[in-house]
Design an enzyme around this catalytic site. Structure first.
Site, PDB file in Angstrom:
ATOM      1  N   GLU A 106      -0.332  -2.401  -9.961  1.00 57.01           N
ATOM      2  CA  GLU A 106      -0.338  -3.472  -8.963  1.00 57.01           C
ATOM      3  C   GLU A 106       0.989  -4.241  -8.965  1.00 57.01           C
ATOM      4  O   GLU A 106       1.562  -4.524  -7.917  1.00 57.01           O
ATOM      5  CB  GLU A 106      -1.493  -4.442  -9.230  1.00 57.01           C
ATOM      6  CG  GLU A 106      -2.848  -3.919  -8.803  1.00 57.01           C
ATOM      7  CD  GLU A 106      -2.856  -3.455  -7.361  1.00 57.01           C
ATOM      8  OE1 GLU A 106      -2.213  -4.097  -6.509  1.00 57.01           O
ATOM      9  OE2 GLU A 106      -3.487  -2.433  -7.083  1.00 57.01           O
TER      10      GLU A 106
ATOM     11  N   HIS B 113       2.189   2.137  -3.467  1.00 57.96           N
ATOM     12  CA  HIS B 113       1.291   2.894  -4.357  1.00 57.96           C
ATOM     13  C   HIS B 113       1.487   4.396  -4.127  1.00 57.96           C
ATOM     14  O   HIS B 113       1.522   5.185  -5.065  1.00 57.96           O
ATOM     15  CB  HIS B 113      -0.173   2.552  -4.068  1.00 57.96           C
ATOM     16  CG  HIS B 113      -0.662   1.299  -4.733  1.00 57.96           C
ATOM     17  ND1 HIS B 113      -0.545   1.068  -6.072  1.00 57.96           N
ATOM     18  CD2 HIS B 113      -1.300   0.215  -4.215  1.00 57.96           C
ATOM     19  CE1 HIS B 113      -1.092  -0.114  -6.361  1.00 57.96           C
ATOM     20  NE2 HIS B 113      -1.550  -0.650  -5.250  1.00 57.96           N
TER      21      HIS B 113
ATOM     22  N   GLU C 149       0.822  -1.218   0.000  1.00 60.93           N
ATOM     23  CA  GLU C 149       0.000   0.000   0.000  1.00 60.93           C
ATOM     24  C   GLU C 149       0.855   1.267   0.000  1.00 60.93           C
ATOM     25  O   GLU C 149       0.573   2.227  -0.716  1.00 60.93           O
ATOM     26  CB  GLU C 149      -0.956  -0.001   1.205  1.00 60.93           C
ATOM     27  CG  GLU C 149      -2.075  -1.017   1.093  1.00 60.93           C
ATOM     28  CD  GLU C 149      -2.897  -0.820  -0.188  1.00 60.93           C
ATOM     29  OE1 GLU C 149      -3.315   0.315  -0.461  1.00 60.93           O
ATOM     30  OE2 GLU C 149      -3.094  -1.794  -0.927  1.00 60.93           O
TER      31      GLU C 149
END
Ligand SMILES: [Zn+2]
Length: 271
Positions: free
Chosen positions: A197, A140, A137
């Site tokens: 991703e 990102h 996370e």
């Protein structure tokens, strides 16, 4: 030249004027919204989210989320500094909170604002699994994926032209909400693209290894996610992070690369 064509042409010009460098790939990425504009929106949305939800404090789990978050942040900074990106995180205001909610989810907003839901802890299955999710996370955010998604939204709406001269706070806020969905409904967040991703998987795995967490855990985590998806209530996390055989195979393969990168930082044993 018709209107649409001129918008596209101008957009193309602005594309080259409004770029940021992704430190992990060295590539230029779209950045119509600067961190100066983006982070205040992010920070205020995060604070609002915390006031409207049940933040867990003082438990072993809440402490673990903070501990893992701090280690991941330190590892990210070490990597960035070693690769010529000193000061990259200067506007970050790291914060790591556990929220009491059965939803299986976790996220990181721009500028290092992280939430874990208690519902994801059984699948994380311990500190190393938490580190795998956290690393992903955070990656990102570090790679500005949200910023690129927002920039794409600006182009779609023809706002890039006006925006380059004077993006109004209100426009930034609207596009922020559209891209992150926190204000209206956190579950409505848009999925990242498959390439984002894959990138977040690779960067996250490397950072967790530098933080001293075993990157072999990533593949195991996604196997547990996949197993859970066959149950009655598929994890919310999977709506934005589809699990599949390719993803698990890549994570298995890339674990060795992550360990080799960690070795450069003197990290050779993992928990
Ligand atoms: Zn992701």
């Amino acid at each position: 030249m018709n209107y649409r064509k001129s918008i596209v042409a101008l957009g193309t010009v602005l594309l080259f004027l409004s770029c940021a460098t992704n430190p992990f790939t060295g590539k230029k990425t779209m950045a119509f919204v600067s961190n100066d504009q983006l982070f205040p929106s992010s920070f205020s949305q995060y604070d609002q989210f915390l006031t409207e939800n049940k933040v867990v404090t003082g438990t072993a789990d809440a402490e673990m989320i903070k501990r893992v978050g701090q280690r991941i942040a330190v590892a990210a900074e070490r990597w960035l500094n070693a690769n010529g990106y000193e000061g990259y995180l200067k506007d970050y205001q790291w914060e790591y909170n556990l929220v009491n909610d059965e939803t299986v989810n976790a996220w990181c907003m721009p500028g290092g604002k992280i939430v874990f839901y208690t519902g994801i802890l059984p699948i994380a299955n311990g500190e190393t699994g938490v580190a795998a999710i956290m690393g992903h996370e955070v990656s990102h955010a570090l790679a500005n994926h949200g910023q690129q998604r927002m920039s794409a939204a600006y182009i779609q709406q023809g706002l890039a032209v006006a925006g380059n001269f004077a993006i109004k706070d209100e426009q930034t806020r609207n596009i922020f909400n559209q891209s992150y969905g926190i204000g209206s409904n956190v579950l409505g967040m848009l999925p990242f693209s498959r390439s984002h991703e894959t990138q977040a998987d690779e960067i996250g795995q490397m950072i967790m290894a530098i933080a001293g967490y075993n990157p072999d855990e990533c593949a195991e985590l996604w196997k547990r996610m996949q197993a859970q998806s066959g149950g009655q209530a598929p994890p919310e996390f999977l709506s934005t992070h589809p699990s599949n055989e390719t993803r698990i195979a890549n994570l298995t393969k890339n674990a060795a690369k992550a360990k080799a990168e960690a070795k450069k930082f003197g990290v050779t044993s993992f928990k």
